[in-house]
Design a protein around this motif. Sequence first.
Motif, PDB file in Angstrom:
ATOM      1  N   GLU A 184      -7.707  27.797  -8.352  1.00 34.27           N
ATOM      2  CA  GLU A 184      -6.920  27.146  -9.397  1.00 34.27           C
ATOM      3  C   GLU A 184      -7.446  27.449 -10.795  1.00 34.27           C
ATOM      4  OE1 GLU A 184      -6.909  23.013  -8.565  1.00 34.27           O
ATOM      5  OE2 GLU A 184      -5.764  23.193  -6.698  1.00 34.27           O
ATOM      6  N   TYR A 185      -8.736  27.754 -10.901  1.00 33.32           N
ATOM      7  CA  TYR A 185      -9.326  28.003 -12.224  1.00 33.32           C
ATOM      8  C   TYR A 185     -10.183  29.265 -12.143  1.00 33.32           C
ATOM      9  CZ  TYR A 185     -12.337  27.527 -16.324  1.00 33.32           C
ATOM     10  OH  TYR A 185     -13.022  27.773 -17.487  1.00 33.32           O
ATOM     11  N   LEU A 186      -9.974  30.187 -13.084  1.00 30.58           N
ATOM     12  CA  LEU A 186     -10.742  31.423 -13.147  1.00 30.58           C
ATOM     13  C   LEU A 186     -11.158  31.667 -14.589  1.00 30.58           C
ATOM     14  CD1 LEU A 186     -11.828  34.075 -11.927  1.00 30.58           C
ATOM     15  CD2 LEU A 186      -9.570  35.097 -12.370  1.00 30.58           C
ATOM     16  N   ALA A 187     -12.462  31.896 -14.782  1.00 32.68           N
ATOM     17  CA  ALA A 187     -12.999  32.184 -16.112  1.00 32.68           C
ATOM     18  C   ALA A 187     -13.660  33.562 -16.086  1.00 32.68           C
ATOM     19  CB  ALA A 187     -14.002  31.118 -16.529  1.00 32.68           C
ATOM     20  N   PHE A 246      -1.609  37.587 -10.994  1.00 32.68           N
ATOM     21  CA  PHE A 246      -1.601  36.148 -10.711  1.00 32.68           C
ATOM     22  C   PHE A 246      -0.254  35.509 -11.004  1.00 32.68           C
ATOM     23  CE2 PHE A 246      -6.136  37.004 -11.754  1.00 32.68           C
ATOM     24  CZ  PHE A 246      -6.698  36.601 -10.547  1.00 32.68           C
ATOM     25  N   GLN A 247       0.791  36.324 -11.211  1.00 37.93           N
ATOM     26  CA  GLN A 247       2.108  35.761 -11.487  1.00 37.93           C
ATOM     27  C   GLN A 247       2.640  34.946 -10.314  1.00 37.93           C
ATOM     28  OE1 GLN A 247       4.371  39.257 -12.589  1.00 37.93           O
ATOM     29  NE2 GLN A 247       4.119  38.859 -14.796  1.00 37.93           N
ATOM     30  N   ARG A 248       2.335  35.367  -9.113  1.00 33.28           N
ATOM     31  CA  ARG A 248       2.833  34.681  -7.924  1.00 33.28           C
ATOM     32  C   ARG A 248       1.721  33.991  -7.152  1.00 33.28           C
ATOM     33  NH1 ARG A 248       7.102  39.150  -5.383  1.00 33.28           N
ATOM     34  NH2 ARG A 248       8.430  39.322  -7.272  1.00 33.28           N
ATOM     35  N   SER A 249       0.720  33.592  -7.817  1.00 34.16           N
ATOM     36  CA  SER A 249      -0.409  32.895  -7.171  1.00 34.16           C
ATOM     37  C   SER A 249      -0.405  31.428  -7.577  1.00 34.16           C
ATOM     38  CB  SER A 249      -1.732  33.554  -7.583  1.00 34.16           C
ATOM     39  OG  SER A 249      -1.966  33.373  -8.971  1.00 34.16           O
ATOM     40  N   GLY A 250      -1.342  30.682  -7.016  1.00 28.08           N
ATOM     41  CA  GLY A 250      -1.452  29.264  -7.349  1.00 28.08           C
ATOM     42  C   GLY A 250      -2.406  28.991  -8.487  1.00 28.08           C
ATOM     43  N   LEU A 251      -2.780  30.015  -9.229  1.00 29.21           N
ATOM     44  CA  LEU A 251      -3.709  29.838 -10.340  1.00 29.21           C
ATOM     45  C   LEU A 251      -3.081  28.983 -11.438  1.00 29.21           C
ATOM     46  CD1 LEU A 251      -6.572  30.819 -11.201  1.00 29.21           C
ATOM     47  CD2 LEU A 251      -5.421  32.587 -12.537  1.00 29.21           C
ATOM     48  N   LEU A 252      -3.853  28.031 -11.931  1.00 26.03           N
ATOM     49  CA  LEU A 252      -3.364  27.116 -12.962  1.00 26.03           C
ATOM     50  C   LEU A 252      -3.981  27.373 -14.330  1.00 26.03           C
ATOM     51  CD1 LEU A 252      -3.426  23.762 -10.937  1.00 26.03           C
ATOM     52  CD2 LEU A 252      -1.499  25.310 -11.288  1.00 26.03           C
ATOM     53  N   ASN A 310       3.357  29.918 -15.930  1.00 28.12           N
ATOM     54  CA  ASN A 310       2.816  28.821 -15.117  1.00 28.12           C
ATOM     55  C   ASN A 310       1.302  28.674 -15.225  1.00 28.12           C
ATOM     56  OD1 ASN A 310       5.428  28.303 -14.132  1.00 28.12           O
ATOM     57  ND2 ASN A 310       5.192  29.853 -12.513  1.00 28.12           N
ATOM     58  N   ILE A 311       0.679  29.496 -16.025  1.00 30.57           N
ATOM     59  CA  ILE A 311      -0.778  29.474 -16.151  1.00 30.57           C
ATOM     60  C   ILE A 311      -1.147  29.146 -17.600  1.00 30.57           C
ATOM     61  CG2 ILE A 311      -2.905  30.803 -15.910  1.00 30.57           C
ATOM     62  CD1 ILE A 311      -1.509  32.540 -13.860  1.00 30.57           C
ATOM     63  N   GLU A 312      -2.042  28.172 -17.766  1.00 29.40           N
ATOM     64  CA  GLU A 312      -2.542  27.823 -19.100  1.00 29.40           C
ATOM     65  C   GLU A 312      -3.726  28.726 -19.419  1.00 29.40           C
ATOM     66  OE1 GLU A 312      -2.863  23.801 -20.355  1.00 29.40           O
ATOM     67  OE2 GLU A 312      -1.767  23.045 -18.612  1.00 29.40           O
ATOM     68  N   THR A 367       1.934  37.234 -25.907  1.00 30.16           N
ATOM     69  CA  THR A 367       2.627  38.067 -24.911  1.00 30.16           C
ATOM     70  C   THR A 367       2.197  37.720 -23.495  1.00 30.16           C
ATOM     71  OG1 THR A 367       2.717  39.870 -26.533  1.00 30.16           O
ATOM     72  CG2 THR A 367       3.101  40.434 -24.224  1.00 30.16           C
ATOM     73  N   LEU A 368       0.901  37.508 -23.308  1.00 33.10           N
ATOM     74  CA  LEU A 368       0.404  37.178 -21.965  1.00 33.10           C
ATOM     75  C   LEU A 368       0.894  35.812 -21.520  1.00 33.10           C
ATOM     76  CD1 LEU A 368      -1.375  38.240 -19.667  1.00 33.10           C
ATOM     77  CD2 LEU A 368      -3.324  37.106 -20.747  1.00 33.10           C
ATOM     78  N   ARG A 369       0.964  34.876 -22.428  1.00 33.00           N
ATOM     79  CA  ARG A 369       1.473  33.551 -22.067  1.00 33.00           C
ATOM     80  C   ARG A 369       2.946  33.611 -21.694  1.00 33.00           C
ATOM     81  NH1 ARG A 369      -1.456  29.877 -26.803  1.00 33.00           N
ATOM     82  NH2 ARG A 369      -3.469  29.655 -25.708  1.00 33.00           N
ATOM     83  N   THR A 370       3.654  34.520 -22.291  1.00 30.14           N
ATOM     84  CA  THR A 370       5.073  34.681 -21.944  1.00 30.14           C
ATOM     85  C   THR A 370       5.231  35.237 -20.534  1.00 30.14           C
ATOM     86  OG1 THR A 370       5.562  35.088 -24.290  1.00 30.14           O
ATOM     87  CG2 THR A 370       7.244  35.728 -22.675  1.00 30.14           C
TER      88      THR A 370
END
Length: 424
Positions: free
Chosen positions: A348-351, A366-372, A394-396, A387-390
């Motif tokens: 869920e969290y990756l740094a 990670f477009q189709r993953s459960g990463l938050l 689904n990922i912050e 651009t990446l947020r667009t």
Amino acid sequence: MAKLNTGFKRWSLDCHDVSIEVMEDLGLSAMDDDSNSCSNPSIKEVPDQIPEPAVKRKECSPIAPSLVTMEFSEDDQSCDSFLLSKRMRVEGPPGIDGFSRLSDEVILSVFKWLPKSTIAKCAQVSKRWKRLSYDEVLWRRLDLSSTCLKPTILGTVLLRGTQVLRLAKTEICDPIYPACSPSPQECPSYQNLQFLDLSMSSISPQGLFELFETCRNLKKLSMEHCIIDERACKALSKNEQLEVLNMSMCYGVGVVELKWIVEGCKKLESWNLAWTDLSTEALQLLCSSAPKTLERINISGCRMTLKDENVLSLCQRCPKLVELDISDATAVTSTCVNYIHENLTRLEYLAMARCYNVPLSVYLVFQRSGLLYLDIFGLLTETMLTTLRTKLPNIEINKFYFSSVARPTIGIRRTSIWGMKVRE
């Protein structure tokens, strides 16, 4: 015959600077003025055999039953007299202790609202109060952060059965326990300690060894910025119920120290090893032998030692990982991101902040993953971030500046550790 000095100004009711009301408030009452003695300045003979009394006694009021009178002798410079009235002191019945009529439970309920320093002073009142002051109910939660504990003070506190203890930024002097302290088998109170915060504290490796040797039921522990050695880690490995361990910025972490921990602490769920200067051998041991129960791990700061194969070993060893922080690993590449995406399905969290060898386009997997949450600080400009947020709606991205893995306190909260209050 003695002579009176008649040139001295005498005090009387007719000539004075004090009002009657003020005198009554002071507990004084004046005698009637003797006009004859004050108006006649001539010298009188006083017979030696039967001296004439110079004081007239006045009836006492019910408010002032105790009277003190003063008589002037022939050597005094005034012939006037006054009466000093003193109020009677009202005292309670002697030998009656109100607390003796209360039960232990009621007294403990009162002591529970007192500061710990006041409770320590109450222990000096009587044997009963000492016994009640040492009750485990009063010492379950304790905050001794930012203080200086003299030798044997910490051991004395643990003898009282403390369960939640915060010692952040505390200077702890050796030895921890008194020379005549009971063994853990003789005193089960040592086993009550379960949550311990030693973040940024000043404690020697010997002190850590003594502490871990007696406290073997720890569940959550923070040793951030402490100095450890093999003996301390060996004693720590006996805490088989340990679930959370914060060792960020610790000194002395090597292969031997990690080996003791991974072999003894099989139930670890959250482990922080950020900026511990792990060697290549230590990383290989950690990634291949970490407890399988791990859900959160932080190994950031391994600039040139963490490789793609180490990340692959860690992902295969701990497939239940929910939170992973490998920031500042400049040696990892885009292959590492693919390993994470393929093996960590619960992530869920990756740094991966400041991982400069990883191109930004790789994170689109990670477009189709459960990463938050995805933190990649130091790699994006404002335009690239937008651009990446667009593309990853689904990922912050770049929400958390600091890692919270295994840390006892987050943000400005300083009255609790791991969500449990340390102050009653």
